[in-house]
Scaffold this active site. Sequence first.
Site, short mmCIF file in Angstrom:
data_model
loop_
_atom_site.label_atom_id
_atom_site.label_comp_id
_atom_site.label_asym_id
_atom_site.label_seq_id
_atom_site.Cartn_x
_atom_site.Cartn_y
_atom_site.Cartn_z
N VAL A 202 0.87 -1.19 0.00
CA VAL A 202 0.00 0.00 0.00
C VAL A 202 0.90 1.23 0.00
O VAL A 202 1.79 1.33 0.85
CB VAL A 202 -0.88 0.05 1.28
CG1 VAL A 202 -1.73 1.31 1.30
CG2 VAL A 202 -1.76 -1.19 1.39
N HIS A 203 0.73 2.13 -0.95
CA HIS A 203 1.47 3.39 -0.86
C HIS A 203 0.76 4.56 -1.54
O HIS A 203 1.24 5.68 -1.49
CB HIS A 203 2.88 3.26 -1.46
CG HIS A 203 2.88 3.23 -2.96
ND1 HIS A 203 2.60 2.10 -3.68
CD2 HIS A 203 3.10 4.20 -3.87
CE1 HIS A 203 2.68 2.37 -4.98
NE2 HIS A 203 2.97 3.64 -5.13
#
Length: 353
Positions: A202-203
Amino acid sequence: MKVLTVVGARPQFIKAAAVSRELRERHEEVLVHTGQHYDEEMSDVFFEELGIPEPDANLGVGSDDHGAQTAEMLVGLEDLIASERPDAVLVYGDTNSTLAAAIAAAKMDPALAHVEAGLRSYNREMPEEINRVLTDHAADRLFAPSARAVENLAAEGVTDGVRDTGDVMYDAVLWARDRATDRSTVLDDLGVDPGEYVLATVHRAANTDDPDRLAAVLDALAADSREVVFPAHPRTVNRMREYGLYDEARDRLTLTDPVGYLDFVRLQDAAAVVATDSGGVQKEAFFLDTPCVTMREETEWRETVAAGWNTLVGADGEAISRALASADPPADKPQPYGDGTAAAAIVDGLDDV
Ligand code: UD1
Ligand code: UDP
């Protein structure tokens, strides 16, 4: 011909490595790192492992707000283009490093060439969408990864200089897959067995910078019955700490630092399912025959969804859990992103400059 390549962020090192191997056979390359990513595990590790030469210049720009970061890159790149006098400037993807190089090159002599041209999420809230639209409209050579990307450009009136080269990340995965199986010890290091775990990343700003969305994503991942391996981007770690989510995430997930490319390819190849909001990871999972659950509302890699190998679930906890538990892609898989020879096609396209 002299080609000035501009990279700055993790996925760009991986894509440029594939093209660089081909480019340096035929042309002179000057490799410029903007310094957008700078941690050892976000930058140096890729140069060491992918056999790319050290950058000829590093602008050392680092992290900042969009305007300040892009502006500082622009100033540095303009100077370098003036002193190096390349015939072409080659840029990748949709980061602030891409946009800065595009603006600098478009107002100077060299041709601007864009790898991953024509991708659209049609979500203008994403900074990446702004970067890719502006870069495409400034570019002289547009290397599109798929027929759909060519169509997207045509719909915006961009047809000159467009070429469907296939996707260079497919070249990268084909280079890495067997090497990763032979050399990576990451599964043993983490104590996970093939087919028995979920791999998550996740980013994306829309997920990390909204505490409710980030909490919903982390909860849904942790609720899966399997072990969840989560190599966390520094941005995500910072936000988890800021929102008080870090300790619980560390207890419930197998949180690690970002890993090198061969380890990450091995992790994707052996995962039961991948959960991500990354652009590159959606495609790599597809190339490696691992089903993907994408924690976004839309994607610019729509072919993977149409093929039944990728499911869009946003940050809706129930939808994430359901998709993780039921990922079951069809047996046959189309090849919308070419045959893994994009790097050669890109260098052929540069020959026309
Ligand atoms: C950038 C790109 C995104 C791409 C991603 C690949 C833009 C607008 N975004 O997002 O499209 O998908 O790279 O990973 O260009 N940080 C560190 N160490 C580093 C790099 C970043 O600690 O080496 C932290 C900093 O707190 C920084 C934050 O991560 O503020 C965000 O970094 P930044 O490069 O601005 O954006 P990414 O989220 O990495
Ligand atoms: N990647 C990696 N180590 C990690 C996570 C990702 O090497 O810990 C690689 C991954 O294989 C892919 C690329 O980084 O090639 C994707 O980068 P990222 O998700 O940061 O950016 P995006 O593709 O969304 O722009």
